[in-house]
Design a protein around this motif. Sequence first.
Motif, PDB file in Angstrom:
ATOM      1  N   PRO A   1       0.823  -1.216   0.000  1.00  0.00           N
ATOM      2  CA  PRO A   1       0.000   0.000   0.000  1.00  0.00           C
ATOM      3  C   PRO A   1       0.858   1.268   0.000  1.00  0.00           C
ATOM      4  N   LEU A   2       0.325   2.289  -0.644  1.00  0.00           N
ATOM      5  CA  LEU A   2       0.909   3.628  -0.615  1.00  0.00           C
ATOM      6  C   LEU A   2      -0.010   4.513   0.224  1.00  0.00           C
ATOM      7  N   LEU A   3       0.542   5.557   0.810  1.00  0.00           N
ATOM      8  CA  LEU A   3      -0.226   6.535   1.585  1.00  0.00           C
ATOM      9  C   LEU A   3      -0.853   5.897   2.826  1.00  0.00           C
ATOM     10  N   GLU A   4      -0.018   5.467   3.715  1.00  0.00           N
ATOM     11  CA  GLU A   4      -0.494   4.948   4.999  1.00  0.00           C
ATOM     12  C   GLU A   4      -1.361   5.999   5.690  1.00  0.00           C
ATOM     13  N   GLY A   5      -2.520   5.576   6.141  1.00  0.00           N
ATOM     14  CA  GLY A   5      -3.426   6.478   6.836  1.00  0.00           C
ATOM     15  C   GLY A   5      -4.489   7.098   5.959  1.00  0.00           C
ATOM     16  N   ALA A   6      -4.314   7.065   4.638  1.00  0.00           N
ATOM     17  CA  ALA A   6      -5.338   7.590   3.737  1.00  0.00           C
ATOM     18  C   ALA A   6      -6.452   6.551   3.587  1.00  0.00           C
ATOM     19  N   PRO A   7      -7.698   6.987   3.415  1.00  0.00           N
ATOM     20  CA  PRO A   7      -8.807   6.038   3.361  1.00  0.00           C
ATOM     21  C   PRO A   7      -8.947   5.386   1.991  1.00  0.00           C
ATOM     22  N   LYS A   8      -9.663   4.287   1.965  1.00  0.00           N
ATOM     23  CA  LYS A   8     -10.091   3.686   0.705  1.00  0.00           C
ATOM     24  C   LYS A   8     -11.160   4.576   0.088  1.00  0.00           C
ATOM     25  N   GLY A   9     -11.201   4.645  -1.229  1.00  0.00           N
ATOM     26  CA  GLY A   9     -12.225   5.451  -1.874  1.00  0.00           C
ATOM     27  C   GLY A   9     -12.024   5.505  -3.370  1.00  0.00           C
TER      28      GLY A   9
ATOM     29  N   ARG B   1       7.163  14.976  -1.273  1.00  0.00           N
ATOM     30  CA  ARG B   1       5.804  14.750  -0.786  1.00  0.00           C
ATOM     31  C   ARG B   1       4.930  14.195  -1.896  1.00  0.00           C
ATOM     32  N   THR B   2       3.911  13.482  -1.472  1.00  0.00           N
ATOM     33  CA  THR B   2       2.911  12.919  -2.375  1.00  0.00           C
ATOM     34  C   THR B   2       1.552  13.475  -1.981  1.00  0.00           C
ATOM     35  N   VAL B   3       0.765  13.868  -2.970  1.00  0.00           N
ATOM     36  CA  VAL B   3      -0.554  14.433  -2.740  1.00  0.00           C
ATOM     37  C   VAL B   3      -1.580  13.612  -3.506  1.00  0.00           C
ATOM     38  N   ALA B   4      -2.705  13.299  -2.856  1.00  0.00           N
ATOM     39  CA  ALA B   4      -3.769  12.535  -3.498  1.00  0.00           C
ATOM     40  C   ALA B   4      -5.119  13.120  -3.134  1.00  0.00           C
ATOM     41  N   ALA B   5      -6.045  13.082  -4.077  1.00  0.00           N
ATOM     42  CA  ALA B   5      -7.440  13.436  -3.818  1.00  0.00           C
ATOM     43  C   ALA B   5      -8.253  12.143  -3.832  1.00  0.00           C
ATOM     44  N   ILE B   6      -9.079  11.967  -2.812  1.00  0.00           N
ATOM     45  CA  ILE B   6      -9.845  10.732  -2.635  1.00  0.00           C
ATOM     46  C   ILE B   6     -11.268  11.113  -2.238  1.00  0.00           C
ATOM     47  N   SER B   7     -12.259  10.452  -2.852  1.00  0.00           N
ATOM     48  CA  SER B   7     -13.652  10.683  -2.476  1.00  0.00           C
ATOM     49  C   SER B   7     -14.230   9.420  -1.857  1.00  0.00           C
ATOM     50  N   ASN B   8     -15.103   9.619  -0.884  1.00  0.00           N
ATOM     51  CA  ASN B   8     -15.815   8.516  -0.248  1.00  0.00           C
ATOM     52  C   ASN B   8     -17.042   9.090   0.448  1.00  0.00           C
ATOM     53  N   ALA B   9     -17.630   8.333   1.357  1.00  0.00           N
ATOM     54  CA  ALA B   9     -18.857   8.784   2.011  1.00  0.00           C
ATOM     55  C   ALA B   9     -18.653  10.055   2.829  1.00  0.00           C
ATOM     56  N   ASP B  10     -17.418  10.344   3.219  1.00  0.00           N
ATOM     57  CA  ASP B  10     -17.132  11.548   4.008  1.00  0.00           C
ATOM     58  C   ASP B  10     -17.036  12.799   3.146  1.00  0.00           C
TER      59      ASP B  10
ATOM     60  N   PHE C   1     -14.969  14.755  -0.348  1.00  0.00           N
ATOM     61  CA  PHE C   1     -13.797  14.798  -1.214  1.00  0.00           C
ATOM     62  C   PHE C   1     -12.636  15.383  -0.408  1.00  0.00           C
ATOM     63  N   GLY C   2     -11.594  14.588  -0.211  1.00  0.00           N
ATOM     64  CA  GLY C   2     -10.472  15.025   0.601  1.00  0.00           C
ATOM     65  C   GLY C   2      -9.183  15.094  -0.183  1.00  0.00           C
ATOM     66  N   VAL C   3      -8.282  15.959   0.244  1.00  0.00           N
ATOM     67  CA  VAL C   3      -6.927  16.037  -0.294  1.00  0.00           C
ATOM     68  C   VAL C   3      -5.981  15.598   0.816  1.00  0.00           C
ATOM     69  N   TRP C   4      -5.135  14.625   0.517  1.00  0.00           N
ATOM     70  CA  TRP C   4      -4.239  14.018   1.491  1.00  0.00           C
ATOM     71  C   TRP C   4      -2.798  14.221   1.063  1.00  0.00           C
ATOM     72  N   VAL C   5      -1.918  14.460   2.035  1.00  0.00           N
ATOM     73  CA  VAL C   5      -0.508  14.669   1.724  1.00  0.00           C
ATOM     74  C   VAL C   5       0.346  13.790   2.625  1.00  0.00           C
ATOM     75  N   SER C   6       1.396  13.231   2.044  1.00  0.00           N
ATOM     76  CA  SER C   6       2.381  12.438   2.782  1.00  0.00           C
ATOM     77  C   SER C   6       3.742  13.081   2.587  1.00  0.00           C
ATOM     78  N   GLU C   7       4.445  13.349   3.681  1.00  0.00           N
ATOM     79  CA  GLU C   7       5.772  13.961   3.627  1.00  0.00           C
ATOM     80  C   GLU C   7       6.833  12.865   3.761  1.00  0.00           C
ATOM     81  N   ARG C   8       7.706  12.764   2.736  1.00  0.00           N
ATOM     82  CA  ARG C   8       8.833  11.825   2.743  1.00  0.00           C
ATOM     83  C   ARG C   8       8.406  10.400   3.103  1.00  0.00           C
ATOM     84  N   GLY C   9       7.264   9.984   2.570  1.00  0.00           N
ATOM     85  CA  GLY C   9       6.804   8.617   2.785  1.00  0.00           C
ATOM     86  C   GLY C   9       6.129   8.373   4.111  1.00  0.00           C
ATOM     87  N   GLY C  10       5.924   9.419   4.915  1.00  0.00           N
ATOM     88  CA  GLY C  10       5.291   9.260   6.215  1.00  0.00           C
ATOM     89  C   GLY C  10       3.790   9.100   6.097  1.00  0.00           C
TER      90      GLY C  10
END
Length: 643
Positions: A103-111, A122-131, A133-142
């Motif tokens: 898995p990539l982006l530990e802590g980001a939800p399925k969606g 850093r890695t940035v992802a946009a993910i939509s789900n029942a909550d 539309f969120g934007v998630w960021v991971s710094e240096r693989g964290g």
Amino acid sequence: MLAAMTELPAWEARYRAPIVTFPSWSRHAPDRLVHASTESGVYQLHSWDIATGERRRITNDEVGVLGGQVTPDGAWISWHQDSTGDESGRHMVAPFDGGPAEPLLEGAPKGWDEGIAIGRERTVAAISNADGFGVWVSERGGPARRIALSPESIRLAGGEGLAAAGPEVGGLSADETLVCVAHSEHGDMMHAALRVLDARTGRTVADLRDEGLDLLGYAWSPVAGDQRIAIAHERRGERQPAIWNAATGELRELPLLFGGRVTEPVDWWPDASGLLLVELVEGRHRLHRYDLATGEVSLIRTRPGSITGARVRPDGSVWYRVQSGETPGIVVDAASDRVLIGPATVAPAQAAAAVGRPFIPWSFRNRAGQTVHGFRVVPEGPAPHPTMFLVHGGPTWLDLDRWFPDLQAYVDAGFQVALVNYRGSIGFGREWRDWLIGNIGWPEVEDVLAGYDDLLHAGLLDPARSVIAGWSWGGYITLLMHGMHPERFVAGVAGVPVGDYAAGYEDLSPTLQAYDRALLGGTPDQVPQLMAERSPISYVDRVQAPILFLAGERDTRCPLRQVMLYVDRLRARNHPHELYLFPTGHAPYQIDEKVRQTAVVLDFLARMVPGIRRLPGVDEHLDEALGRARAEGPMAGRLAAIA
């Protein structure tokens, strides 16, 4: 292998020719690429090392994978894994040289995937789900943390458009400090606004909105510290290029001599001296270089057809992917005209039999006096022909001159196939696209009927042997046509259709719900008169012709429940219909399943339309399809052929 392929009937051999997508690469490791291919029988990702020439299959997903990214160090490949076909899932990575995925982006939800941009820091992802539309960021693989959340649509820039390079060039700026997103917090997903966020905090840095007009982000400048992004606007009536400076707010429109046609600024030259433009002209494309210092526009010579990917390489050369009705997609170096990758390079034996009939441009007038564009693909023999109107989905899409194995199979069977870029299609002006807002269904039906009348009056169409077919929105129009004008077509094929619009909304993905609210002018409950007028189920009792339905059990675009509500109404009055269910989502990525579904359609048409040829190989795949459908999935027992 070649002998085996040449023994296949032409309709199946076209499917077996591998589809190779346009490759993706990081600007920091440009000789390490990833692309999808169907050479294994399912869309899977393959790594491609330009320096060594080695290609390696990376994924082995049952559902299939359409696209991925290479990390900036060239060591890993990332993709969004969908394990059921409903298009939701999570991001994964695997080594470029092969190995187990994780898995990539530990802590980001399925969606649902709304775009991901992988940087060095850093890695940035946009993910939509029942909550939402969120934007998630991971710094240096964290661990990933959320920096933005909205109940309305948010997508990383770079993923929209016909030939866009993807969020890897449009989402995250070159110095990785800024993120560009397209959003509809104003409640209008069809006319998105752009926003630049601080990639560390989510703070808004810059906003751009043209009320009632759409904005698309394409590509950040490749020069670190340059805070300009190439975008497209609609201030002149059609999608045109501009450069937006997030630091100053300045918007520089780029005037073009060929203004008025869709023109996408898909990439920059490495020194930011120019932009690569993709121009759409009635279902075919051209490439240009725009010199930012002089404003000079230079045509780049390309092969004819539609272009579904184009980028500038570090040495300034241009690669593009082109396809046509006659030939499957290939990736070409524009300077040398050399084919870099395509069916013949990855599986020569399978590619040998891949030949189609040409797309013939066609235009006619609708009832409003407007010119409607389309294509015809004509079988051998004299007119008038049995004719299939094959209606495209979307509705904000269009029919291109493209590789289309199922269409070519219908031509093999004896049909003239007519493609109509009805009102609502993109590529013919903002007003044409927006015609359907609060006005769905009826304009598309009118335009298809105008095309029917044009071919009939020209002596090219046999009215006793004409059918209508479509998938997704095309399936919606197919059902609406049979209810509103039951005398026009002798049979219909409704693939993953909309049958009961209001019921379907309840089961859609978050993105499709946002799209429907923008298209309808509210939720179905808020526009009851529109639903009563424009939902096919309102006219189901008027249907006269037999209809074949194909539906996916995991579909979140045209969900199964609303299809079955429509089918059950036909069943209740013992109306002739047939139903084929498959176990994944909106569209299968497995070539065997595509072949099975085409066999089901060809069998149905051969039985329903006089004079249509029963193609070789259909019976073998039909037996397999019906046996498979009965054996798999919770709805399999509802497979029905009611005479």
